[in-house]
Design a protein around this motif. Structure first.
Motif, PDB file in Angstrom:
ATOM      1  N   ASN A   1     -38.400 -21.503   2.072  1.00  0.00           N
ATOM      2  CA  ASN A   1     -37.936 -20.112   2.071  1.00  0.00           C
ATOM      3  C   ASN A   1     -36.493 -19.954   1.597  1.00  0.00           C
ATOM      4  N   TYR A   2     -35.850 -21.042   1.197  1.00  0.00           N
ATOM      5  CA  TYR A   2     -34.519 -20.945   0.608  1.00  0.00           C
ATOM      6  C   TYR A   2     -34.614 -20.246  -0.755  1.00  0.00           C
ATOM      7  N   PRO A   3     -33.496 -19.733  -1.274  1.00  0.00           N
ATOM      8  CA  PRO A   3     -33.496 -19.156  -2.626  1.00  0.00           C
ATOM      9  C   PRO A   3     -34.009 -20.153  -3.658  1.00  0.00           C
ATOM     10  N   VAL A   4     -34.714 -19.658  -4.659  1.00  0.00           N
ATOM     11  CA  VAL A   4     -35.384 -20.539  -5.610  1.00  0.00           C
ATOM     12  C   VAL A   4     -34.411 -21.445  -6.359  1.00  0.00           C
ATOM     13  N   ASN A   5     -33.184 -20.994  -6.590  1.00  0.00           N
ATOM     14  CA  ASN A   5     -32.216 -21.783  -7.351  1.00  0.00           C
ATOM     15  C   ASN A   5     -31.187 -22.490  -6.480  1.00  0.00           C
ATOM     16  N   MET A   6     -31.435 -22.553  -5.188  1.00  0.00           N
ATOM     17  CA  MET A   6     -30.443 -23.095  -4.259  1.00  0.00           C
ATOM     18  C   MET A   6     -30.137 -24.569  -4.552  1.00  0.00           C
ATOM     19  N   GLN A   7     -28.827 -24.905  -4.509  1.00  0.00           N
ATOM     20  CA  GLN A   7     -28.377 -26.284  -4.643  1.00  0.00           C
ATOM     21  C   GLN A   7     -27.703 -26.706  -3.349  1.00  0.00           C
ATOM     22  N   PHE A   8     -28.049 -27.893  -2.877  1.00  0.00           N
ATOM     23  CA  PHE A   8     -27.522 -28.378  -1.609  1.00  0.00           C
ATOM     24  C   PHE A   8     -26.039 -28.711  -1.710  1.00  0.00           C
TER      25      PHE A   8
ATOM     26  N   ASN B   1     -27.410  -4.444  13.224  1.00  0.00           N
ATOM     27  CA  ASN B   1     -27.554  -3.464  14.314  1.00  0.00           C
ATOM     28  C   ASN B   1     -26.909  -2.129  13.944  1.00  0.00           C
ATOM     29  N   VAL B   2     -27.319  -1.629  12.778  1.00  0.00           N
ATOM     30  CA  VAL B   2     -26.834  -0.327  12.315  1.00  0.00           C
ATOM     31  C   VAL B   2     -28.028   0.536  11.941  1.00  0.00           C
ATOM     32  N   PRO B   3     -27.869   1.857  11.960  1.00  0.00           N
ATOM     33  CA  PRO B   3     -28.956   2.742  11.532  1.00  0.00           C
ATOM     34  C   PRO B   3     -29.361   2.450  10.085  1.00  0.00           C
ATOM     35  N   GLY B   4     -30.664   2.390   9.844  1.00  0.00           N
ATOM     36  CA  GLY B   4     -31.180   2.153   8.510  1.00  0.00           C
ATOM     37  C   GLY B   4     -31.462   0.702   8.182  1.00  0.00           C
ATOM     38  N   GLU B   5     -31.147  -0.208   9.110  1.00  0.00           N
ATOM     39  CA  GLU B   5     -31.384  -1.624   8.835  1.00  0.00           C
ATOM     40  C   GLU B   5     -32.867  -1.929   8.672  1.00  0.00           C
ATOM     41  N   GLU B   6     -33.712  -1.075   9.225  1.00  0.00           N
ATOM     42  CA  GLU B   6     -35.164  -1.286   9.147  1.00  0.00           C
ATOM     43  C   GLU B   6     -35.766  -0.780   7.833  1.00  0.00           C
ATOM     44  N   LEU B   7     -34.974  -0.166   6.959  1.00  0.00           N
ATOM     45  CA  LEU B   7     -35.493   0.358   5.696  1.00  0.00           C
ATOM     46  C   LEU B   7     -36.041  -0.770   4.819  1.00  0.00           C
ATOM     47  N   PRO B   8     -37.079  -0.481   4.032  1.00  0.00           N
ATOM     48  CA  PRO B   8     -37.683  -1.518   3.176  1.00  0.00           C
ATOM     49  C   PRO B   8     -36.714  -2.134   2.175  1.00  0.00           C
ATOM     50  N   LYS B   9     -35.659  -1.413   1.815  1.00  0.00           N
ATOM     51  CA  LYS B   9     -34.725  -1.928   0.816  1.00  0.00           C
ATOM     52  C   LYS B   9     -33.761  -2.965   1.391  1.00  0.00           C
ATOM     53  N   VAL B  10     -33.809  -3.186   2.702  1.00  0.00           N
ATOM     54  CA  VAL B  10     -32.908  -4.138   3.368  1.00  0.00           C
ATOM     55  C   VAL B  10     -33.649  -5.451   3.623  1.00  0.00           C
ATOM     56  N   SER B  11     -33.025  -6.558   3.250  1.00  0.00           N
ATOM     57  CA  SER B  11     -33.610  -7.869   3.511  1.00  0.00           C
ATOM     58  C   SER B  11     -32.554  -8.814   4.055  1.00  0.00           C
ATOM     59  N   HIS B  12     -32.980  -9.690   4.968  1.00  0.00           N
ATOM     60  CA  HIS B  12     -32.087 -10.719   5.518  1.00  0.00           C
ATOM     61  C   HIS B  12     -32.336 -12.071   4.848  1.00  0.00           C
ATOM     62  N   TYR B  13     -33.201 -12.075   3.846  1.00  0.00           N
ATOM     63  CA  TYR B  13     -33.499 -13.290   3.109  1.00  0.00           C
ATOM     64  C   TYR B  13     -33.439 -12.997   1.613  1.00  0.00           C
ATOM     65  N   TYR B  14     -32.907 -13.937   0.869  1.00  0.00           N
ATOM     66  CA  TYR B  14     -32.775 -13.786  -0.581  1.00  0.00           C
ATOM     67  C   TYR B  14     -33.603 -14.866  -1.262  1.00  0.00           C
ATOM     68  N   LYS B  15     -34.372 -14.466  -2.280  1.00  0.00           N
ATOM     69  CA  LYS B  15     -35.259 -15.416  -2.943  1.00  0.00           C
ATOM     70  C   LYS B  15     -34.943 -15.584  -4.429  1.00  0.00           C
ATOM     71  N   ASP B  16     -35.039 -14.479  -5.203  1.00  0.00           N
ATOM     72  CA  ASP B  16     -34.974 -14.597  -6.654  1.00  0.00           C
ATOM     73  C   ASP B  16     -34.116 -13.469  -7.233  1.00  0.00           C
ATOM     74  N   PRO B  17     -33.143 -13.781  -8.096  1.00  0.00           N
ATOM     75  CA  PRO B  17     -32.245 -12.746  -8.619  1.00  0.00           C
ATOM     76  C   PRO B  17     -32.924 -11.751  -9.553  1.00  0.00           C
ATOM     77  N   HIS B  18     -34.016 -12.136 -10.182  1.00  0.00           N
ATOM     78  CA  HIS B  18     -34.701 -11.246 -11.132  1.00  0.00           C
ATOM     79  C   HIS B  18     -35.060  -9.911 -10.489  1.00  0.00           C
ATOM     80  N   PHE B  19     -35.407  -9.948  -9.213  1.00  0.00           N
ATOM     81  CA  PHE B  19     -35.838  -8.744  -8.501  1.00  0.00           C
ATOM     82  C   PHE B  19     -34.763  -7.657  -8.519  1.00  0.00           C
ATOM     83  N   TYR B  20     -33.492  -8.046  -8.559  1.00  0.00           N
ATOM     84  CA  TYR B  20     -32.389  -7.090  -8.406  1.00  0.00           C
ATOM     85  C   TYR B  20     -31.736  -6.703  -9.735  1.00  0.00           C
TER      86      TYR B  20
END
Length: 340
Positions: free
Chosen positions: A44-51, A136-155
């Motif tokens: 589940n780490y970002p696809v291009n992650m380097q250790f 813990n702020v209003p709107g954190e539950e919106l679909p546009k908010v993510s706590h995980y990052y995967k692929d830059p193409h999406f953005y």
């Protein structure tokens, strides 16, 4: 019918795999239980992650880890740990989540969504990547908010707010900017994190200084709305147009899971679990911790290269106890007695 083992390992990450390898070498009956795929957190780490660590420091059981560069990428690590599991035919159950671990008399009952197991010893090696630190702020539950990052193409071509200043936040900001995102970083402190990879930190600082990536320091998020994000800055409230938010503010262990097993946690903000560093045994006899779970909220304290030794420490302790206890112990009836 309940299946019994000398040892059950909860978590199939690199350290859980190391524990399974050591148990197999020493002739123990064991089972690794993993709620996702092999090395689920790394997957589940970002696809291009380097250790940050070099490949030899990510090795387990002295099995060589060969990578193209000194510091391997995520896909190389997946290949390495997967081949260890398959070539050694480790006894691992994947996509099976542990729901409870309880001790009855001298043995443990480990329940999953699929089965109930018995074990004389249990190792918890579950890491900390499952539970994000919330804003813990209003709107954190919106679909546009993510706590995980995967692929830059999406953005690409989107107005992206990246909350945080650690390695994950910096990597996401740079990658997404290079794929055409309009990136703004929201940083709680006065500067980019000091623990950011040394070859990456100058890059993000230069991009901020030249204006390619915008940054707000000493700033927090007060609200997230469908088309804007509201910031608390030293100069007052700022409202920015926004399409997506990556709240990369770190993660924490599942403390509730540890507490249900009876593991004691420190009462301060570190939430350090109670264990003996010489044996890795917790305050519950026969229940051990391995890997980054040992650090509580200090998630930067333990990582693969300095916790892989936990496998040998724990298995040596288990063998020592088994040798001392030469009496044959029959399997307990879990209907008798009460949980410790």
């Amino acid at each position: 019918m309940k299946k019994d083992f000398d040892l059950i390992i909860v978590g199939g990450g690199p350290i859980g795999i190391a524990c399974g390898l050591e148990a197999q070498k020493k002739g123990l009956s064991y089972l690794i239980i993993e709620k996702g795929p092999i090395v689920n957190s790394l997957f589940n780490y970002p696809v291009n992650m380097q250790f940050f660590s070099s490949s030899e420091k990510l090795e387990i059981d002295e099995i060589p880890f060969i990578s193209k560069e000194a510091k391997p990428k995520r896909n190389e690590a997946l290949e390495y740990y997967r081949r260890i599991v398959t070539s050694n035919k480790l006894n691992i159950h994947l996509f099976e989540k542990v729901s409870s671990v309880k001790k009855y008399n001298e043995e443990f009952e480990v329940k999953t969504e699929k089965e109930t197991y018995g074990a004389r010893q249990v190792i918890i090696s579950t890491g900390f990547y499952d539970l994000p630190n919330k804003l813990n702020v209003p709107g954190e539950e919106l679909p546009k908010v993510s706590h995980y990052y995967k692929d830059p193409h999406f953005y690409a071509s989107q107005k992206l707010a990246v909350v945080g200043a650690s390695n994950s936040a910096v990597d996401a900001a740079l990658e997404c900017w290079r794929k055409g995102a309009d990136v703004t970083m929201i940083i709680r402190g006065p500067e980019v994190g000091q623990r950011v990879k040394y070859w990456v930190r100058p890059d993000i600082i230069n991009r901020i200084e030249e204006g390619s990536i915008k940054a707000y320091y000493n700033t927090t998020v007060s609200e997230i709305r469908p088309d804007v994000i509201i910031l608390n800055t030293p100069e007052g409230e700022v409202e920015l147009p926004n399409d997506f938010v990556l709240a990369l503010t770190g993660y924490m262990p599942n403390f509730e899971f540890l507490e249900t097993m009876g593991i004691q946690l420190s009462e301060d903000e570190k939430r350090l679990p109670d264990y003996n560093p010489e044996t890795m045994e917790t305050n519950i006899k026969g229940l051990y911790l391995a890997g980054v779970i040992c650090g509580g909220m200090e998630t930067h304290k333990w990582f693969i290269e300095n916790s892989r030794i936990h496998a040998k420490i724990i298995i040596a302790e288990i063998l020592k106890k088994m040798k001392a206890n030469t009496k044959t112990v029959s399997s307990p009836s879990f209907k008798e007695g009460k949980p410790n």
